[in-house]
Scaffold this motif. Structure first.
Motif, PDB file in Angstrom:
ATOM      1  N   ALA A 144      37.933  28.205 101.274  1.00 53.22           N
ATOM      2  CA  ALA A 144      38.286  27.252 102.722  1.00 53.22           C
ATOM      3  C   ALA A 144      37.460  26.025 102.735  1.00 53.22           C
ATOM      4  O   ALA A 144      37.960  25.062 102.837  1.00 53.22           O
ATOM      5  CB  ALA A 144      37.948  28.250 104.000  1.00 53.22           C
ATOM      6  N   THR A 145      36.256  26.278 102.144  1.00 52.10           N
ATOM      7  CA  THR A 145      35.237  25.033 102.176  1.00 52.10           C
ATOM      8  C   THR A 145      35.839  23.995 101.039  1.00 52.10           C
ATOM      9  O   THR A 145      36.009  22.900 101.460  1.00 52.10           O
ATOM     10  CB  THR A 145      33.715  25.451 101.926  1.00 52.10           C
ATOM     11  OG1 THR A 145      33.383  26.440 102.690  1.00 52.10           O
ATOM     12  CG2 THR A 145      32.931  24.221 101.784  1.00 52.10           C
ATOM     13  N   ASN A 162      39.080  23.799  99.901  1.00 49.04           N
ATOM     14  CA  ASN A 162      40.313  23.477 100.293  1.00 49.04           C
ATOM     15  C   ASN A 162      40.425  22.282 101.524  1.00 49.04           C
ATOM     16  O   ASN A 162      41.190  21.518 101.417  1.00 49.04           O
ATOM     17  CB  ASN A 162      41.343  24.641 100.610  1.00 49.04           C
ATOM     18  CG  ASN A 162      42.698  24.291 100.272  1.00 49.04           C
ATOM     19  OD1 ASN A 162      43.369  23.778  99.346  1.00 49.04           O
ATOM     20  ND2 ASN A 162      43.367  24.419 101.626  1.00 49.04           N
ATOM     21  N   TRP A 163      39.692  22.606 102.438  1.00 48.99           N
ATOM     22  CA  TRP A 163      39.746  21.902 103.528  1.00 48.99           C
ATOM     23  C   TRP A 163      38.552  20.960 103.878  1.00 48.99           C
ATOM     24  O   TRP A 163      38.638  19.999 104.663  1.00 48.99           O
ATOM     25  CB  TRP A 163      40.118  22.567 104.857  1.00 48.99           C
ATOM     26  CG  TRP A 163      41.224  23.542 104.757  1.00 48.99           C
ATOM     27  CD1 TRP A 163      42.490  22.767 104.918  1.00 48.99           C
ATOM     28  CD2 TRP A 163      41.555  24.766 104.799  1.00 48.99           C
ATOM     29  NE1 TRP A 163      43.553  23.521 104.619  1.00 48.99           N
ATOM     30  CE2 TRP A 163      42.995  24.934 104.701  1.00 48.99           C
ATOM     31  CE3 TRP A 163      40.634  25.843 104.503  1.00 48.99           C
ATOM     32  CZ2 TRP A 163      43.492  26.043 104.712  1.00 48.99           C
ATOM     33  CZ3 TRP A 163      41.511  26.873 104.474  1.00 48.99           C
ATOM     34  CH2 TRP A 163      42.787  27.189 104.438  1.00 48.99           C
ATOM     35  N   PRO A 188      40.241  17.498 100.233  1.00 51.06           N
ATOM     36  CA  PRO A 188      40.793  16.343 100.822  1.00 51.06           C
ATOM     37  C   PRO A 188      40.064  14.958 100.561  1.00 51.06           C
ATOM     38  O   PRO A 188      40.538  13.958 100.283  1.00 51.06           O
ATOM     39  CB  PRO A 188      40.815  16.810 102.116  1.00 51.06           C
ATOM     40  CG  PRO A 188      40.929  18.169 102.251  1.00 51.06           C
ATOM     41  CD  PRO A 188      39.908  18.382 101.107  1.00 51.06           C
TER      42      PRO A 188
END
Length: 149
Positions: A116-117, A119-120, A124
């Motif tokens: 999660a860290t 990927n988001w 980005p």
């Protein structure tokens, strides 16, 4: 963008999950056959993937630091030919392998949080930087190679 390096985040998540596992005295699930060997294989694959990608960055003379202002080169060979983020994928595999080796449910929060860290938060930021810097070349690369696998 998060300022702590991604491996530090992964280590923090593993330590937090370990603390939760110890405090709550979760029962071990490691009696499932093959969990520890699977964990070891995942750790080996994850480390090999991350290290090979880092060596390739060094060989190509580009920055390893995800918070660098620019990158000298768009690397698309080696592990970058099948995943745009082999180092992050490697971190997720290592934390997943640790979870299998530890054999307690809270440890599986570490790979989820690591994913999660990355990927988001991390990816980005990095992809925006690469789009600005390499434009059409980066767009062509992203159309051929997936973010993860």
């Amino acid at each position: 963008m998060l300022r702590m390096p991604p491996p530090v985040w992964a280590l923090a998540y593993v330590l937090i999950a370990l603390g939760i596992s110890d405090m709550a005295d979760w029962p071990r699930i490691s009696d499932v056959p093959g969990m520890i060997p699977l964990g070891v294989v995942l750790i080996i694959i994850g480390v090999a993937l991350s290290v090979s990608a880092a060596f390739l960055f060094r060989r190509e003379g580009t920055e390893l630091n995800p918070t660098s202002i620019t990158n000298r080169k768009l690397v698309t060979s080696g592990p970058f030919s099948f995943t745009r983020n082999p180092m992050y994928l490697g971190l997720v595999l290592v934390t997943l392998g640790i979870a299998f080796c530890a054999g307690v449910w809270p440890m599986f929060l570490a790979p989820v949080a690591t994913f999660a860290t990355a990927n988001w938060a991390h990816i980005p930021f990095e992809e925006a930087k690469m789009r600005r810097q390499f434009g059409a070349d980066f767009e062509a690369y992203t159309s051929k190679v997936r973010r993860w696998i």
